[in-house]
Design a protein around this motif. Structure first.
Motif, mmCIF file in Angstrom:
data_model
loop_
_atom_site.group_PDB
_atom_site.id
_atom_site.type_symbol
_atom_site.label_atom_id
_atom_site.label_comp_id
_atom_site.label_asym_id
_atom_site.label_seq_id
_atom_site.Cartn_x
_atom_site.Cartn_y
_atom_site.Cartn_z
ATOM 1 N N ILE A 1 -91.631 100.887 -6.569
ATOM 2 C CA ILE A 1 -92.007 102.009 -7.433
ATOM 3 C C ILE A 1 -93.433 101.772 -7.925
ATOM 4 N N GLY A 2 -94.248 102.835 -7.896
ATOM 5 C CA GLY A 2 -95.637 102.744 -8.324
ATOM 6 C C GLY A 2 -95.792 102.808 -9.834
ATOM 7 N N LEU A 3 -97.026 102.729 -10.282
ATOM 8 C CA LEU A 3 -97.337 102.696 -11.715
ATOM 9 C C LEU A 3 -96.924 103.959 -12.444
ATOM 10 N N ASN A 4 -96.867 105.089 -11.737
ATOM 11 C CA ASN A 4 -96.480 106.360 -12.362
ATOM 12 C C ASN A 4 -95.084 106.811 -11.939
ATOM 13 N N HIS B 1 -96.900 107.564 2.560
ATOM 14 C CA HIS B 1 -97.917 106.673 1.991
ATOM 15 C C HIS B 1 -97.239 105.409 1.485
ATOM 16 N N HIS B 2 -97.653 104.272 2.029
ATOM 17 C CA HIS B 2 -97.201 102.959 1.554
ATOM 18 C C HIS B 2 -98.124 102.595 0.398
ATOM 19 N N LEU B 3 -97.564 102.517 -0.794
ATOM 20 C CA LEU B 3 -98.337 102.335 -2.021
ATOM 21 C C LEU B 3 -99.364 101.207 -1.932
ATOM 22 N N TRP C 1 -92.024 86.985 -2.395
ATOM 23 C CA TRP C 1 -93.419 87.172 -2.783
ATOM 24 C C TRP C 1 -93.480 88.319 -3.789
ATOM 25 N N GLN C 2 -94.521 88.311 -4.594
ATOM 26 C CA GLN C 2 -94.675 89.337 -5.622
ATOM 27 C C GLN C 2 -95.357 90.576 -5.023
ATOM 28 N N PHE C 3 -94.830 91.743 -5.387
ATOM 29 C CA PHE C 3 -95.413 93.047 -5.043
ATOM 30 C C PHE C 3 -95.901 93.638 -6.352
ATOM 31 N N VAL C 4 -97.217 93.727 -6.523
ATOM 32 C CA VAL C 4 -97.798 94.250 -7.753
ATOM 33 C C VAL C 4 -98.441 95.595 -7.425
ATOM 34 N N PRO C 5 -97.859 96.716 -7.914
ATOM 35 C CA PRO C 5 -98.449 98.023 -7.595
ATOM 36 C C PRO C 5 -99.809 98.195 -8.234
ATOM 37 N N ASP C 6 -100.739 98.811 -7.488
ATOM 38 C CA ASP C 6 -102.075 99.105 -7.982
ATOM 39 C C ASP C 6 -102.300 100.610 -8.146
#
Length: 132
Positions: A22-25, A59-61, A126-131
């Motif tokens: 899930i993305g930032l929004n 779209h892959h975030l 591994w960490q997935f950090v959305p930008d």
């Protein structure tokens, strides 16, 4: 004796799963993935390899991994690759290295599916950090 059933996996037999980040929004990550080599699946202690598929319009975030590097090898399609502060039109046969901490993502703005081999330098977790 070598355990071929643990070491060899096929995309057609494994099948694809939808990406679940899930993305930032609150937007959903888009695309499909089939893990072929991992800690749980293969006993790997140093990498994870998957087959990725981004369908037309998906779209892959954009995100980054602070703890792992990654690579893409484009098999088919011509995705727009977001890499750091640059966008790059990839084509089949391109190998793309993504250093640890680098912002990256994919957009399939074409009419055909994008297929790619994806590798991560950790076997799992591994960490997935959305930008975005």
């Amino acid at each position: 004796m070598t355990d071929i059933a643990r070491l060899v996996h096929n995309v057609d037999q494994q099948g694809f799963a939808e990406l679940d980040k899930i993305g930032l929004n609150g937007q959903r990550d888009q695309g499909l993935v089939c893990t072929l080599i991992s800690r749980d699946l293969s006993g790997s202690d140093d990498l994870c390899v998957s087959w990725g598929r981004i369908l037309p319009g998906q779209h892959h975030l954009c995100h980054h991994h602070p703890d792992a590097s990654e690579f893409y090898v484009v098999i088919s399609g011509t995705p727009l690759v977001h890499l750091g502060d640059t966008e790059y039109r990839a084509r089949p046969g391109d190998g793309i290295y993504i250093p640890r901490g680098t912002r990256h993502g994919l957009t399939n703005d074409g009419d055909t599916a994008v297929d790619l081999v994806v590798g991560v330098s950790k076997p799992a977790d591994w960490q997935f950090v959305p930008d975005e």
